[in-house]
Design a protein around this motif. Sequence first.
Motif, PDB file in Angstrom:
ATOM      1  N   LEU A 201      36.673   9.782  -3.466  1.00 17.27           N
ATOM      2  CA  LEU A 201      36.398   8.858  -4.558  1.00 17.27           C
ATOM      3  C   LEU A 201      35.685   7.594  -4.091  1.00 17.27           C
ATOM      4  O   LEU A 201      34.816   7.068  -4.787  1.00 17.27           O
ATOM      5  CB  LEU A 201      37.705   8.484  -5.273  1.00 17.27           C
ATOM      6  CG  LEU A 201      38.394   9.624  -6.030  1.00 17.27           C
ATOM      7  CD1 LEU A 201      39.706   9.132  -6.645  1.00 17.27           C
ATOM      8  CD2 LEU A 201      37.488  10.180  -7.121  1.00 17.27           C
ATOM      9  N   PHE A 202      36.029   7.101  -2.909  1.00 20.50           N
ATOM     10  CA  PHE A 202      35.385   5.891  -2.410  1.00 20.50           C
ATOM     11  C   PHE A 202      33.900   6.140  -2.143  1.00 20.50           C
ATOM     12  O   PHE A 202      33.041   5.330  -2.506  1.00 20.50           O
ATOM     13  CB  PHE A 202      36.069   5.409  -1.133  1.00 20.50           C
ATOM     14  CG  PHE A 202      35.400   4.217  -0.508  1.00 20.50           C
ATOM     15  CD1 PHE A 202      35.485   2.973  -1.090  1.00 20.50           C
ATOM     16  CD2 PHE A 202      34.656   4.358   0.660  1.00 20.50           C
ATOM     17  CE1 PHE A 202      34.846   1.865  -0.520  1.00 20.50           C
ATOM     18  CE2 PHE A 202      34.015   3.269   1.231  1.00 20.50           C
ATOM     19  CZ  PHE A 202      34.121   2.019   0.636  1.00 20.50           C
ATOM     20  N   MET A 203      33.593   7.269  -1.518  1.00 18.37           N
ATOM     21  CA  MET A 203      32.193   7.599  -1.258  1.00 18.37           C
ATOM     22  C   MET A 203      31.431   7.827  -2.564  1.00 18.37           C
ATOM     23  O   MET A 203      30.248   7.469  -2.675  1.00 18.37           O
ATOM     24  CB  MET A 203      32.102   8.840  -0.365  1.00 18.37           C
ATOM     25  CG  MET A 203      32.713   8.647   1.019  1.00 18.37           C
ATOM     26  SD  MET A 203      31.871   7.337   1.963  1.00 18.37           S
ATOM     27  CE  MET A 203      32.908   7.280   3.440  1.00 18.37           C
TER      28      MET A 203
ATOM     29  N   GLY B   4       0.764  -1.239   0.000  1.00 20.26           N
ATOM     30  CA  GLY B   4       0.000   0.000   0.000  1.00 20.26           C
ATOM     31  C   GLY B   4       0.791   1.283   0.000  1.00 20.26           C
ATOM     32  O   GLY B   4       0.221   2.343  -0.147  1.00 20.26           O
ATOM     33  N   ARG B   5       2.136   1.242   0.160  1.00 23.04           N
ATOM     34  CA  ARG B   5       2.884   2.499   0.120  1.00 23.04           C
ATOM     35  C   ARG B   5       4.347   2.237  -0.235  1.00 23.04           C
ATOM     36  O   ARG B   5       4.866   1.142  -0.036  1.00 23.04           O
ATOM     37  CB  ARG B   5       2.826   3.228   1.462  1.00 23.04           C
ATOM     38  CG  ARG B   5       3.603   2.579   2.597  1.00 23.04           C
ATOM     39  CD  ARG B   5       3.526   3.419   3.864  1.00 23.04           C
ATOM     40  NE  ARG B   5       4.383   2.909   4.908  1.00 23.04           N
ATOM     41  CZ  ARG B   5       5.643   3.249   5.075  1.00 23.04           C
ATOM     42  NH1 ARG B   5       6.213   4.095   4.231  1.00 23.04           N
ATOM     43  NH2 ARG B   5       6.375   2.744   6.065  1.00 23.04           N
ATOM     44  N   ALA B   6       4.976   3.263  -0.755  1.00 20.75           N
ATOM     45  CA  ALA B   6       6.400   3.190  -1.056  1.00 20.75           C
ATOM     46  C   ALA B   6       7.198   3.573   0.185  1.00 20.75           C
ATOM     47  O   ALA B   6       6.662   4.143   1.137  1.00 20.75           O
ATOM     48  CB  ALA B   6       6.731   4.136  -2.210  1.00 20.75           C
ATOM     49  N   ARG B   7       8.479   3.224   0.173  1.00 21.52           N
ATOM     50  CA  ARG B   7       9.365   3.589   1.282  1.00 21.52           C
ATOM     51  C   ARG B   7      10.480   4.491   0.762  1.00 21.52           C
ATOM     52  O   ARG B   7      10.938   4.336  -0.370  1.00 21.52           O
ATOM     53  CB  ARG B   7       9.967   2.338   1.934  1.00 21.52           C
ATOM     54  CG  ARG B   7       8.960   1.488   2.682  1.00 21.52           C
ATOM     55  CD  ARG B   7       9.687   0.373   3.452  1.00 21.52           C
ATOM     56  NE  ARG B   7       8.758  -0.405   4.263  1.00 21.52           N
ATOM     57  CZ  ARG B   7       8.174  -1.524   3.865  1.00 21.52           C
ATOM     58  NH1 ARG B   7       8.425  -2.000   2.655  1.00 21.52           N
ATOM     59  NH2 ARG B   7       7.345  -2.170   4.652  1.00 21.52           N
ATOM     60  N   ARG B   8      10.927   5.395   1.651  1.00 18.31           N
ATOM     61  CA  ARG B   8      11.999   6.339   1.284  1.00 18.31           C
ATOM     62  C   ARG B   8      13.166   6.166   2.241  1.00 18.31           C
ATOM     63  O   ARG B   8      12.990   6.165   3.456  1.00 18.31           O
ATOM     64  CB  ARG B   8      11.508   7.780   1.350  1.00 18.31           C
ATOM     65  CG  ARG B   8      10.350   8.095   0.422  1.00 18.31           C
ATOM     66  CD  ARG B   8       9.925   9.537   0.608  1.00 18.31           C
ATOM     67  NE  ARG B   8      10.946  10.468   0.166  1.00 18.31           N
ATOM     68  CZ  ARG B   8      11.145  11.669   0.698  1.00 18.31           C
ATOM     69  NH1 ARG B   8      10.426  12.077   1.729  1.00 18.31           N
ATOM     70  NH2 ARG B   8      12.086  12.467   0.228  1.00 18.31           N
ATOM     71  N   PHE B   9      14.367   6.020   1.660  1.00 17.24           N
ATOM     72  CA  PHE B   9      15.593   5.942   2.441  1.00 17.24           C
ATOM     73  C   PHE B   9      16.489   7.120   2.075  1.00 17.24           C
ATOM     74  O   PHE B   9      16.495   7.579   0.930  1.00 17.24           O
ATOM     75  CB  PHE B   9      16.355   4.642   2.166  1.00 17.24           C
ATOM     76  CG  PHE B   9      15.617   3.387   2.569  1.00 17.24           C
ATOM     77  CD1 PHE B   9      14.677   3.404   3.592  1.00 17.24           C
ATOM     78  CD2 PHE B   9      15.871   2.186   1.930  1.00 17.24           C
ATOM     79  CE1 PHE B   9      13.998   2.253   3.969  1.00 17.24           C
ATOM     80  CE2 PHE B   9      15.211   1.025   2.291  1.00 17.24           C
ATOM     81  CZ  PHE B   9      14.268   1.056   3.310  1.00 17.24           C
ATOM     82  N   ALA B  10      17.245   7.595   3.062  1.00 24.87           N
ATOM     83  CA  ALA B  10      18.236   8.647   2.821  1.00 24.87           C
ATOM     84  C   ALA B  10      19.622   8.103   3.120  1.00 24.87           C
ATOM     85  O   ALA B  10      19.807   7.347   4.082  1.00 24.87           O
ATOM     86  CB  ALA B  10      17.953   9.864   3.696  1.00 24.87           C
ATOM     87  N   PHE B  11      20.586   8.475   2.289  1.00 24.61           N
ATOM     88  CA  PHE B  11      21.998   8.173   2.542  1.00 24.61           C
ATOM     89  C   PHE B  11      22.719   9.497   2.786  1.00 24.61           C
ATOM     90  O   PHE B  11      22.827  10.326   1.871  1.00 24.61           O
ATOM     91  CB  PHE B  11      22.620   7.439   1.350  1.00 24.61           C
ATOM     92  CG  PHE B  11      22.443   5.948   1.392  1.00 24.61           C
ATOM     93  CD1 PHE B  11      23.542   5.114   1.483  1.00 24.61           C
ATOM     94  CD2 PHE B  11      21.174   5.388   1.341  1.00 24.61           C
ATOM     95  CE1 PHE B  11      23.377   3.736   1.527  1.00 24.61           C
ATOM     96  CE2 PHE B  11      20.991   4.017   1.384  1.00 24.61           C
ATOM     97  CZ  PHE B  11      22.112   3.179   1.482  1.00 24.61           C
ATOM     98  N   VAL B  12      23.180   9.705   4.013  1.00 25.35           N
ATOM     99  CA  VAL B  12      23.898  10.925   4.373  1.00 25.35           C
ATOM    100  C   VAL B  12      25.380  10.670   4.160  1.00 25.35           C
ATOM    101  O   VAL B  12      26.006   9.889   4.888  1.00 25.35           O
ATOM    102  CB  VAL B  12      23.607  11.337   5.823  1.00 25.35           C
ATOM    103  CG1 VAL B  12      24.378  12.607   6.187  1.00 25.35           C
ATOM    104  CG2 VAL B  12      22.103  11.547   6.026  1.00 25.35           C
ATOM    105  N   MET B  13      25.947  11.323   3.157  1.00 28.76           N
ATOM    106  CA  MET B  13      27.300  11.042   2.696  1.00 28.76           C
ATOM    107  C   MET B  13      28.181  12.291   2.802  1.00 28.76           C
ATOM    108  O   MET B  13      27.681  13.412   2.818  1.00 28.76           O
ATOM    109  CB  MET B  13      27.260  10.577   1.235  1.00 28.76           C
ATOM    110  CG  MET B  13      26.324   9.401   0.973  1.00 28.76           C
ATOM    111  SD  MET B  13      26.947   7.858   1.628  1.00 28.76           S
ATOM    112  CE  MET B  13      28.283   7.534   0.478  1.00 28.76           C
ATOM    113  N   PRO B  14      29.515  12.103   2.851  1.00 28.42           N
ATOM    114  CA  PRO B  14      30.410  13.257   2.932  1.00 28.42           C
ATOM    115  C   PRO B  14      30.379  14.086   1.652  1.00 28.42           C
ATOM    116  O   PRO B  14      30.358  13.537   0.552  1.00 28.42           O
ATOM    117  CB  PRO B  14      31.799  12.629   3.132  1.00 28.42           C
ATOM    118  CG  PRO B  14      31.553  11.216   3.507  1.00 28.42           C
ATOM    119  CD  PRO B  14      30.246  10.826   2.896  1.00 28.42           C
ATOM    120  N   SER B  15      30.374  15.394   1.806  1.00 32.32           N
ATOM    121  CA  SER B  15      30.557  16.267   0.652  1.00 32.32           C
ATOM    122  C   SER B  15      32.049  16.292   0.301  1.00 32.32           C
ATOM    123  O   SER B  15      32.890  15.915   1.107  1.00 32.32           O
ATOM    124  CB  SER B  15      30.056  17.677   0.966  1.00 32.32           C
ATOM    125  OG  SER B  15      30.690  18.171   2.135  1.00 32.32           O
ATOM    126  N   GLY B  16      32.369  16.737  -0.890  1.00 34.49           N
ATOM    127  CA  GLY B  16      33.769  16.804  -1.283  1.00 34.49           C
ATOM    128  C   GLY B  16      34.170  15.633  -2.167  1.00 34.49           C
ATOM    129  O   GLY B  16      33.423  14.676  -2.354  1.00 34.49           O
TER     130      GLY B  16
END
Length: 347
Positions: A80-82, A65-77
């Motif tokens: 390369l690995f991120m 009945g509904r979609a799910r939302r995930f957030a990935f909080v990642m380093p700015s800058g």
Amino acid sequence: MKEEVASAPLTLRDIARQAGVSLATVDRVLHNRPGVRPDTVRRVREAIERNAFQPHVAAAELARGRARRFAFVMPSGPNLFMQQIEAYLGEMSGWLSARRLSVEVIATDVFDPMVLTDCLEQLAGDFDGVAVVALDHPSVRAAINDLVDSGTEIVTLVSDVPSSRRHHYVGIDNIAAGRSAGALVGRLVRARQGKVAIIAGSQGLRDHAERIFGFNQVMASEFAGLDVLPVLEGRDDDARSEELTARLLRDHPDMVGLYNVGAGTPGVAKALIESGRDKQVVFVGHDVTVLTRKLLLQGVMDAAISQNPGHEARAAVRVLLALARGEPILSEQEKIRIDIVMRDNLP
């Protein structure tokens, strides 16, 4: 900054349109019914595989009945690995859509506890789950706990905050990674005396602190003749890391080894090359990227402690989904291995 990774979930009609066939034909292929030409079967199956489309999973998710939302909080800058982790999340769009999932990548300064705390606080009520590259700081810990209290599933990614109430950690054993780096530096130096430098992004990042701890354990117990210098923090910034490395090389002509705990590898390598000591100082760092691959081939970098960014991206999403559904986490499947990569075994 938010980047939408997954859009609306794919349907059988989308598969039919991509394959250039009717919806009825797709249904016949899915149920192995006769009357479809081999070339048409191939086109339909290629469209399904290309989009990682799983119709039974999609139907089950639609029934919820509904979609799910995930957030990935990642380093700015320019880490390369991120960036590799983010790229793998993008490649999962078909898999995500089939499960009615969307992922937003949110870039922030993870080295600043107040900035990271503010970022996490703004996510309350907007997401079913959050994966965060976290700084181990009281304010960040409190923000994670508040999100948990609000009903958000929390996974720490790469860098853990074990004293928080986060639900799961996805990443390598960083103490073991640091010990591996120490063993490599000590054995490759082959000298009984000399100085060894450590450059970290921040000792406030749990992964960096644990790697340093493991590295120093091995140095103290197995290579007592090597003098480990105080840790310098480059904040994973190329220019700052270059400046710190150049200063180390200038101030310590007897420096024989260097361990770069996080990112900033381009700056470290540039300083080593410009000093002319890139073949004299043993250089061990982390992760296999386009840059570290080149440095390993050139002999500037001696070894990289590697973790699979694709596995980390997939594991974080799978763990968040299992938590949201109340399903068990497959610990062995989500365990992230440590690999030691040198020029002779580059993948």
